[in-house]
Design a protein around this motif. Structure first.
Motif, PDB file in Angstrom:
ATOM      1  N   GLU A  51       0.851  -1.189   0.000  1.00 54.13           N
ATOM      2  CA  GLU A  51       0.000   0.000   0.000  1.00 54.13           C
ATOM      3  C   GLU A  51       0.881   1.231   0.000  1.00 54.13           C
ATOM      4  O   GLU A  51       1.965   1.232   0.581  1.00 54.13           O
ATOM      5  CB  GLU A  51      -0.982  -0.002   1.164  1.00 54.13           C
ATOM      6  CG  GLU A  51      -0.382  -0.147   2.529  1.00 54.13           C
ATOM      7  CD  GLU A  51      -1.432  -0.391   3.598  1.00 54.13           C
ATOM      8  OE1 GLU A  51      -2.635  -0.367   3.303  1.00 54.13           O
ATOM      9  OE2 GLU A  51      -1.030  -0.603   4.744  1.00 54.13           O
ATOM     10  N   VAL A  71      -5.424  -3.670  -6.591  1.00 54.88           N
ATOM     11  CA  VAL A  71      -6.672  -3.898  -5.868  1.00 54.88           C
ATOM     12  C   VAL A  71      -7.477  -2.608  -5.789  1.00 54.88           C
ATOM     13  O   VAL A  71      -8.695  -2.615  -5.973  1.00 54.88           O
ATOM     14  CB  VAL A  71      -6.375  -4.450  -4.452  1.00 54.88           C
ATOM     15  CG1 VAL A  71      -7.647  -4.569  -3.632  1.00 54.88           C
ATOM     16  CG2 VAL A  71      -5.658  -5.787  -4.553  1.00 54.88           C
ATOM     17  N   SER A  72      -6.786  -1.497  -5.556  1.00 51.97           N
ATOM     18  CA  SER A  72      -7.472  -0.202  -5.482  1.00 51.97           C
ATOM     19  C   SER A  72      -6.475   0.901  -5.818  1.00 51.97           C
ATOM     20  O   SER A  72      -5.270   0.706  -5.780  1.00 51.97           O
ATOM     21  CB  SER A  72      -8.064   0.031  -4.088  1.00 51.97           C
ATOM     22  OG  SER A  72      -7.036   0.098  -3.109  1.00 51.97           O
ATOM     23  N   GLY A  73      -7.015   2.069  -6.142  1.00 53.29           N
ATOM     24  CA  GLY A  73      -6.174   3.211  -6.448  1.00 53.29           C
ATOM     25  C   GLY A  73      -5.729   3.237  -7.897  1.00 53.29           C
ATOM     26  O   GLY A  73      -6.250   2.513  -8.748  1.00 53.29           O
ATOM     27  N   ARG A  74      -4.738   4.056  -8.164  1.00 55.19           N
ATOM     28  CA  ARG A  74      -4.247   4.239  -9.533  1.00 55.19           C
ATOM     29  C   ARG A  74      -2.767   4.623  -9.472  1.00 55.19           C
ATOM     30  O   ARG A  74      -2.360   5.457  -8.675  1.00 55.19           O
ATOM     31  CB  ARG A  74      -5.046   5.321 -10.232  1.00 55.19           C
ATOM     32  CG  ARG A  74      -4.794   5.407 -11.703  1.00 55.19           C
ATOM     33  CD  ARG A  74      -6.104   5.740 -12.451  1.00 55.19           C
ATOM     34  NE  ARG A  74      -5.970   5.398 -13.853  1.00 55.19           N
ATOM     35  CZ  ARG A  74      -6.221   4.210 -14.384  1.00 55.19           C
ATOM     36  NH1 ARG A  74      -6.650   3.226 -13.635  1.00 55.19           N
ATOM     37  NH2 ARG A  74      -6.068   3.982 -15.664  1.00 55.19           N
ATOM     38  N   GLY A  88      -5.034   0.582 -12.734  1.00 57.74           N
ATOM     39  CA  GLY A  88      -5.961   0.760 -11.626  1.00 57.74           C
ATOM     40  C   GLY A  88      -6.525  -0.576 -11.179  1.00 57.74           C
ATOM     41  O   GLY A  88      -6.106  -1.644 -11.644  1.00 57.74           O
ATOM     42  N   ALA A  89      -7.502  -0.510 -10.295  1.00 53.85           N
ATOM     43  CA  ALA A  89      -8.108  -1.704  -9.705  1.00 53.85           C
ATOM     44  C   ALA A  89      -8.473  -2.728 -10.774  1.00 53.85           C
ATOM     45  O   ALA A  89      -9.079  -2.391 -11.786  1.00 53.85           O
ATOM     46  CB  ALA A  89      -9.339  -1.319  -8.903  1.00 53.85           C
ATOM     47  N   SER A 109      -3.167   3.713  -3.004  1.00 53.23           N
ATOM     48  CA  SER A 109      -3.290   2.494  -3.788  1.00 53.23           C
ATOM     49  C   SER A 109      -2.890   1.269  -2.979  1.00 53.23           C
ATOM     50  O   SER A 109      -2.092   1.363  -2.047  1.00 53.23           O
ATOM     51  CB  SER A 109      -2.393   2.569  -5.036  1.00 53.23           C
ATOM     52  OG  SER A 109      -2.779   3.620  -5.881  1.00 53.23           O
ATOM     53  N   ARG A 110      -3.466   0.128  -3.403  1.00 55.32           N
ATOM     54  CA  ARG A 110      -3.122  -1.161  -2.807  1.00 55.32           C
ATOM     55  C   ARG A 110      -2.970  -2.173  -3.932  1.00 55.32           C
ATOM     56  O   ARG A 110      -3.698  -2.114  -4.928  1.00 55.32           O
ATOM     57  CB  ARG A 110      -4.212  -1.619  -1.843  1.00 55.32           C
ATOM     58  CG  ARG A 110      -4.399  -0.642  -0.681  1.00 55.32           C
ATOM     59  CD  ARG A 110      -5.557  -1.055   0.168  1.00 55.32           C
ATOM     60  NE  ARG A 110      -4.987  -1.696   1.350  1.00 55.32           N
ATOM     61  CZ  ARG A 110      -5.710  -2.307   2.281  1.00 55.32           C
ATOM     62  NH1 ARG A 110      -7.005  -2.415   2.173  1.00 55.32           N
ATOM     63  NH2 ARG A 110      -5.118  -2.839   3.321  1.00 55.32           N
ATOM     64  N   LYS A 111      -2.037  -3.077  -3.756  1.00 53.23           N
ATOM     65  CA  LYS A 111      -1.820  -4.129  -4.756  1.00 53.23           C
ATOM     66  C   LYS A 111      -1.265  -5.364  -4.070  1.00 53.23           C
ATOM     67  O   LYS A 111      -0.749  -5.304  -2.954  1.00 53.23           O
ATOM     68  CB  LYS A 111      -0.840  -3.657  -5.834  1.00 53.23           C
ATOM     69  CG  LYS A 111       0.585  -3.483  -5.310  1.00 53.23           C
ATOM     70  CD  LYS A 111       1.578  -3.125  -6.394  1.00 53.23           C
ATOM     71  CE  LYS A 111       2.970  -3.021  -5.767  1.00 53.23           C
ATOM     72  NZ  LYS A 111       4.026  -2.863  -6.713  1.00 53.23           N
TER      73      LYS A 111
END
Length: 123
Positions: A51, A71-74, A88-89, A109-111
């Motif tokens: 994150e 997973v979320s964000g950009r 992005g997600a 963001s998260r990945k």
């Protein structure tokens, strides 16, 4: 091998690691945390959650091969010639060791990430 070797990988499970970058490589607002939920026996393959907040990081060169699952964000990757790709997600992408450019986290963001390290970087 037995079933107890099977790992569940979550975004914030595992050991928290805050990578240290050389001075001037990351913007003042750059923050990130890796949650390392797995490592291969030789320590060269690591993975888990990540994150980060908005900011930029110069990658010259990118230090390892990495697969990212947003997973979320950009985020945006911009190479040294000005080529740009945004993710992005739901996007899955591969960044090869040696990529030269800038990682821009455009919004929180998260990945999930899976990185293949060199012998000298292995955990």
């Amino acid at each position: 091998m037995t079933i107890d070797r099977i790992r569940t990988i979550t975004l914030t499970g595992g050991e928290p690691v805050v990578p240290e970058w050389p001075p001037g490589q990351a913007s003042d607002d750059w923050t990130e945390t890796e949650w390392r939920g797995l490592a291969s026996a030789d320590g060269r393959l690591v993975g888990g959650g990540w994150e980060g907040q908005a900011g930029t990081l110069l990658l010259d060169p990118y230090p390892y091969d990495e697969i990212c699952v947003m997973v979320s964000g950009r985020i945006a990757l911009v190479d040294t010639e000005g080529g740009r790709r945004e993710f992005g997600a739901g996007d899955v992408f591969f960044v090869p060791r040696g990529f030269r450019g800038t990682w821009h986290t455009l919004e929180p963001s998260r990945k999930f990430f899976f990185a293949y390290l060199t012998d000298t970087e292995a955990v």
